[in-house]
Design a protein around this motif. Sequence first.
Motif, PDB file in Angstrom:
ATOM      1  N   THR A  92      75.897  57.867 110.137  1.00  9.93           N
ATOM      2  CA  THR A  92      75.410  56.760 109.342  1.00  9.93           C
ATOM      3  C   THR A  92      75.258  56.964 107.870  1.00  9.93           C
ATOM      4  O   THR A  92      75.005  57.958 107.476  1.00  9.93           O
ATOM      5  CB  THR A  92      73.774  56.701 109.785  1.00  9.93           C
ATOM      6  N   GLY A  93      75.891  55.970 107.268  1.00  7.21           N
ATOM      7  CA  GLY A  93      75.818  56.110 105.758  1.00  7.21           C
ATOM      8  C   GLY A  93      76.703  56.855 105.005  1.00  7.21           C
ATOM      9  O   GLY A  93      77.014  57.001 103.794  1.00  7.21           O
ATOM     10  N   SER A  94      77.776  57.317 105.853  1.00  4.97           N
ATOM     11  CA  SER A  94      78.975  58.228 105.369  1.00  4.97           C
ATOM     12  C   SER A  94      80.090  57.319 104.806  1.00  4.97           C
ATOM     13  O   SER A  94      80.122  56.392 105.408  1.00  4.97           O
ATOM     14  CB  SER A  94      79.359  59.277 106.329  1.00  4.97           C
ATOM     15  N   MET A  95      80.887  57.925 103.957  1.00  2.91           N
ATOM     16  CA  MET A  95      82.241  57.183 103.577  1.00  2.91           C
ATOM     17  C   MET A  95      83.402  58.268 104.191  1.00  2.91           C
ATOM     18  O   MET A  95      83.201  59.262 104.573  1.00  2.91           O
ATOM     19  CB  MET A  95      82.342  57.375 102.062  1.00  2.91           C
ATOM     20  N   ALA A  96      84.209  57.488 104.531  1.00  8.05           N
ATOM     21  CA  ALA A  96      85.566  57.922 105.051  1.00  8.05           C
ATOM     22  C   ALA A  96      86.631  57.826 103.992  1.00  8.05           C
ATOM     23  O   ALA A  96      86.337  57.316 102.815  1.00  8.05           O
ATOM     24  CB  ALA A  96      85.978  57.518 106.480  1.00  8.05           C
ATOM     25  N   SER A  97      87.901  58.380 104.290  1.00  8.56           N
ATOM     26  CA  SER A  97      89.247  58.172 103.356  1.00  8.56           C
ATOM     27  C   SER A  97      90.246  58.055 103.868  1.00  8.56           C
ATOM     28  O   SER A  97      90.459  58.467 105.131  1.00  8.56           O
ATOM     29  CB  SER A  97      88.972  59.036 102.080  1.00  8.56           C
ATOM     30  N   VAL A  98      91.294  57.340 103.430  1.00  3.82           N
ATOM     31  CA  VAL A  98      92.615  57.300 103.878  1.00  3.82           C
ATOM     32  C   VAL A  98      93.481  57.839 102.868  1.00  3.82           C
ATOM     33  O   VAL A  98      93.429  57.222 101.598  1.00  3.82           O
ATOM     34  CB  VAL A  98      92.998  55.519 104.340  1.00  3.82           C
ATOM     35  N   THR A  99      94.219  58.607 103.104  1.00  2.00           N
ATOM     36  CA  THR A  99      95.269  59.266 101.955  1.00  2.00           C
ATOM     37  C   THR A  99      96.761  59.100 102.716  1.00  2.00           C
ATOM     38  O   THR A  99      97.080  59.080 103.508  1.00  2.00           O
ATOM     39  CB  THR A  99      95.040  60.586 101.927  1.00  2.00           C
ATOM     40  N   ILE A 100      97.460  58.488 101.728  1.00  2.00           N
ATOM     41  CA  ILE A 100      98.964  58.396 101.883  1.00  2.00           C
ATOM     42  C   ILE A 100      99.570  59.218 100.432  1.00  2.00           C
ATOM     43  O   ILE A 100      99.371  58.593  99.603  1.00  2.00           O
ATOM     44  CB  ILE A 100      99.327  56.954 101.763  1.00  2.00           C
ATOM     45  N   LEU A 107      86.716  54.308 102.139  1.00  3.51           N
ATOM     46  CA  LEU A 107      86.426  53.636 103.218  1.00  3.51           C
ATOM     47  C   LEU A 107      84.943  53.720 103.431  1.00  3.51           C
ATOM     48  O   LEU A 107      84.525  54.693 103.603  1.00  3.51           O
ATOM     49  CB  LEU A 107      87.119  54.233 104.497  1.00  3.51           C
ATOM     50  N   PHE A 108      84.129  52.587 103.875  1.00  4.75           N
ATOM     51  CA  PHE A 108      82.984  52.571 103.981  1.00  4.75           C
ATOM     52  C   PHE A 108      82.874  52.218 105.480  1.00  4.75           C
ATOM     53  O   PHE A 108      83.990  51.772 106.167  1.00  4.75           O
ATOM     54  CB  PHE A 108      82.312  51.256 103.494  1.00  4.75           C
ATOM     55  N   THR A 109      81.923  53.020 106.208  1.00  9.11           N
ATOM     56  CA  THR A 109      81.907  53.244 107.665  1.00  9.11           C
ATOM     57  C   THR A 109      80.886  52.440 108.444  1.00  9.11           C
ATOM     58  O   THR A 109      79.880  52.099 107.658  1.00  9.11           O
ATOM     59  CB  THR A 109      81.876  54.571 108.185  1.00  9.11           C
ATOM     60  N   GLN A 110      81.171  52.050 109.704  1.00  9.12           N
ATOM     61  CA  GLN A 110      80.063  51.407 110.474  1.00  9.12           C
ATOM     62  C   GLN A 110      80.304  51.661 111.888  1.00  9.12           C
ATOM     63  O   GLN A 110      81.482  51.206 112.263  1.00  9.12           O
ATOM     64  CB  GLN A 110      79.759  49.698 110.163  1.00  9.12           C
ATOM     65  N   GLY A 111      79.359  52.262 112.749  1.00  3.86           N
ATOM     66  CA  GLY A 111      79.729  52.456 113.904  1.00  3.86           C
ATOM     67  C   GLY A 111      80.942  53.424 114.019  1.00  3.86           C
ATOM     68  O   GLY A 111      80.998  54.495 113.333  1.00  3.86           O
ATOM     69  N   ASP A 112      82.055  53.022 114.832  1.00  4.66           N
ATOM     70  CA  ASP A 112      83.399  53.850 114.860  1.00  4.66           C
ATOM     71  C   ASP A 112      84.371  53.036 113.845  1.00  4.66           C
ATOM     72  O   ASP A 112      85.528  53.454 114.264  1.00  4.66           O
ATOM     73  CB  ASP A 112      83.770  53.924 116.253  1.00  4.66           C
ATOM     74  N   ALA A 113      83.941  52.402 113.110  1.00  3.45           N
ATOM     75  CA  ALA A 113      84.890  51.514 112.385  1.00  3.45           C
ATOM     76  C   ALA A 113      84.723  51.908 110.830  1.00  3.45           C
ATOM     77  O   ALA A 113      83.745  52.289 110.663  1.00  3.45           O
ATOM     78  CB  ALA A 113      84.843  50.062 112.713  1.00  3.45           C
ATOM     79  N   ALA A 114      86.028  51.631 110.014  1.00  4.38           N
ATOM     80  CA  ALA A 114      85.908  51.773 108.549  1.00  4.38           C
ATOM     81  C   ALA A 114      86.883  50.798 107.836  1.00  4.38           C
ATOM     82  O   ALA A 114      88.001  50.719 108.617  1.00  4.38           O
ATOM     83  CB  ALA A 114      86.333  53.279 108.206  1.00  4.38           C
ATOM     84  N   TRP A 115      86.392  50.238 106.788  1.00  7.79           N
ATOM     85  CA  TRP A 115      87.308  49.520 106.021  1.00  7.79           C
ATOM     86  C   TRP A 115      87.334  49.925 104.467  1.00  7.79           C
ATOM     87  O   TRP A 115      86.647  50.626 104.157  1.00  7.79           O
ATOM     88  CB  TRP A 115      86.632  48.076 106.146  1.00  7.79           C
ATOM     89  N   LEU A 116      88.071  49.336 103.812  1.00  8.80           N
ATOM     90  CA  LEU A 116      88.500  49.643 102.547  1.00  8.80           C
ATOM     91  C   LEU A 116      87.070  49.411 101.977  1.00  8.80           C
ATOM     92  O   LEU A 116      86.607  48.302 101.946  1.00  8.80           O
ATOM     93  CB  LEU A 116      89.487  48.986 101.794  1.00  8.80           C
ATOM     94  N   ASP A 117      86.525  50.230 101.115  1.00  8.03           N
ATOM     95  CA  ASP A 117      85.352  50.238 100.326  1.00  8.03           C
ATOM     96  C   ASP A 117      85.676  48.746  99.087  1.00  8.03           C
ATOM     97  O   ASP A 117      84.717  48.093  98.877  1.00  8.03           O
ATOM     98  CB  ASP A 117      84.940  51.280  99.694  1.00  8.03           C
ATOM     99  N   ASP A 118      86.822  48.934  98.632  1.00  5.61           N
ATOM    100  CA  ASP A 118      86.778  47.826  97.605  1.00  5.61           C
ATOM    101  C   ASP A 118      88.283  47.088  98.013  1.00  5.61           C
ATOM    102  O   ASP A 118      89.398  47.462  97.910  1.00  5.61           O
ATOM    103  CB  ASP A 118      87.656  48.665  96.341  1.00  5.61           C
ATOM    104  N   SER A 119      87.962  45.840  98.869  1.00  4.40           N
ATOM    105  CA  SER A 119      88.775  44.972  99.499  1.00  4.40           C
ATOM    106  C   SER A 119      89.989  44.651  98.237  1.00  4.40           C
ATOM    107  O   SER A 119      91.218  44.247  98.836  1.00  4.40           O
ATOM    108  CB  SER A 119      88.315  43.694  99.992  1.00  4.40           C
ATOM    109  N   GLY A 120      89.824  44.581  96.917  1.00  3.74           N
ATOM    110  CA  GLY A 120      90.864  44.628  96.029  1.00  3.74           C
ATOM    111  C   GLY A 120      91.979  45.478  96.351  1.00  3.74           C
ATOM    112  O   GLY A 120      92.837  45.163  95.344  1.00  3.74           O
ATOM    113  N   GLN A 121      91.570  46.594  96.847  1.00  2.92           N
ATOM    114  CA  GLN A 121      92.853  47.694  96.859  1.00  2.92           C
ATOM    115  C   GLN A 121      93.673  47.171  98.040  1.00  2.92           C
ATOM    116  O   GLN A 121      94.811  48.082  98.341  1.00  2.92           O
ATOM    117  CB  GLN A 121      92.214  48.976  97.096  1.00  2.92           C
ATOM    118  N   ALA A 122      93.644  46.319  98.930  1.00  2.00           N
ATOM    119  CA  ALA A 122      94.178  45.940 100.036  1.00  2.00           C
ATOM    120  C   ALA A 122      95.932  46.028  99.865  1.00  2.00           C
ATOM    121  O   ALA A 122      96.351  46.617 100.577  1.00  2.00           O
ATOM    122  CB  ALA A 122      93.792  44.606 100.743  1.00  2.00           C
TER     123      ALA A 122
END
Length: 167
Positions: A92-100, A107-122
């Motif tokens: 809870t409250g943690s951030m994740a990351s995706v690296t390439i 990434l912001f997290t909720q439950g078992d899912a994560a999305w870009l913290d800044d959707s402008g980076q899509a």
Amino acid sequence: MIRSASLAIAMLVAATAVPAQAQSARVLGDFRDWSSYAADDGTGTVCFAMSRPKSTEPAGAAGGDAYVYVSNRPAEDVTAEFNVVAGYTFQTGSMASVTIGGQSFPLFTQGDAAWLDDSGQAANLAAAIRAGSTLVVTGTSANGTQVTQSYSLSGATAAQQAVGAEC
């Protein structure tokens, strides 16, 4: 809005795993380690490219189905939305990351899912996926374990092209 859209996509992904329900999502193509799908979620057509991890460390940390997907929802003017379903619950409250390659995206997290913290980076993340060879998602599980999932990007460009052509 993000949670409801990703829930709809998660249900479509689950439906593709069950042959009797496969008619709910139409396969656009299988491209090496990625696949593309289209479906109607009630608000319009949703298209997404998805892949499953090649490895998870520590082994067994993800007890459920894990995957990443990039989706387009034209009715909502959404293009290249990145989502992770980790197969475990994030702390809870943690951030994740995706690296390439050398690029990292928070990434912001909720439950078992994560999305870009800044959707402008899509668009930048979608471009990195097309240019890269491996995608790594790092997150912290509810019990405090750091989990690393590695995905192959072989076929990601073709899968995203199929999504773009359909949606």
